[in-house]
Design a protein around this motif. Structure first.
Motif: not given
Length: 287
Positions: A170-179, A181-198
């Protein structure tokens, strides 16, 4: 020629909740559109903040005598399972939140994610990923996890087979636009995350850490080697398949690099995405 997929993939959102007697169920079988639809130029759904709605978000609902629950929040959701797709049988009819289903749009149906919302769906057999907007309920056939629109399924490369093994994050987006991915920073908007299960723990390595562009991650080595072969024909940067043990099991990471600084890594990421390797991620891994 239209291809019937009812036996293979089933009807995505059918049946609707028991009170719905929509004419969309007059077709006995779902099918693909006529002609050779080209999905190569399709752009992923672009996540954005959308205010919560009541339509389609009842805390619980019943279909075919079975009770389902809707999540109170999509934050942290990541799951693996079987994806199917839906097409002409539902094209032009209303989705569970009152919108009109378009089999050529990057959308999906899910039993429990709040709608509308967004998710990254990764085909675990070929490493391809898409971002879809979840605006419907389903699938209610067997143990399937998600139904994608015909277009999204074709972009993931399983429309002819009907089903695929996927990961849904799941990708969640806050009112301020921050996103996230499954509870971790969304790739491209903050720190990178792995493709494996978060939920997986970071891999343990003995070498120095460096930046890599990751194209995919697989539980078996064969699809990883196939993806690396495709990448080798597209870029001149160093490539590797790195085997790691995580809390979720063994994975084979297809990676480009290492890179000594973030600028070089991002430039390589852009080159790869321009050559058709969508949804790459930037991460730190053992050298």
């Amino acid at each position: 020629m239209a291809v019937s997929v009812l036996v293979v993939s089933g009807c995505a959102s059918s049946p609707a909740p028991e009170s719905d007697h929509s004419s969309r169920y007059t077709l006995s079988q779902d099918r693909a559109p006529d002609g050779n639809f080209d999905a190569s130029g399709l752009v992923d759904a672009k996540p954005r903040y959308e205010a919560p709605r009541s339509a389609g978000n009842m805390s619980s609902y019943k279909v075919w005598g079975k009770q389902y629950s809707v999540l109170g929040s999509n934050d942290g959701y990541v799951e693996r399972g079987t994806a199917s797709w839906y097409g002409e049988k539902f094209h032009g009819h209303k989705t569970s939140n009152g919108e009109v289903f378009d089999m050529y749009a990057m959308t999906a149906a899910h039993k429990s994610l709040r709608i509308p919302s967004y998710a990254r769906v990764t085909n675990l057999d070929n490493g391809r990923s898409v971002v879809v907007r979840v605006n419907d309920r389903g699938p209610f056939h067997g143990d399937r996890l998600i139904d994608l629109s015909y277009a999204a399924a074709k972009k993931l490369g399983y429309q002819s087979r009907g089903t695929a093994r996927v990961e849904v994050a799941a990708i969640t987006v806050a009112k301020d636009g921050t996103m996230s991915l499954a509870g971790r920073p969304y790739p491209g908007s903050a720190a990178p995350v792995p493709v494996e299960r978060v939920a997986a723990q970071p891999a343990v390595g003995s070498g120095e850490s460096a930046l890599f562009v990751q194209l995919g991650s697989f539980s078996s080595r064969s699809p990883a080697e196939t993806l690396m072969g495709r990448a080798r024909d597209a870029v001149a940067d160093p490539l590797r398949v790195r085997e790691v043990e995580t809390a979720s099991g063994r994975f084979h990471r297809v990676q480009v690099g290492p890179f000594s600084n973030p600028d070089d890594a991002r430039k390589a990421q852009t080159r790869l995405e321009n050559r058709g390797f969508g949804q790459t991620i930037l991460l730190t891994d053992s050298h």
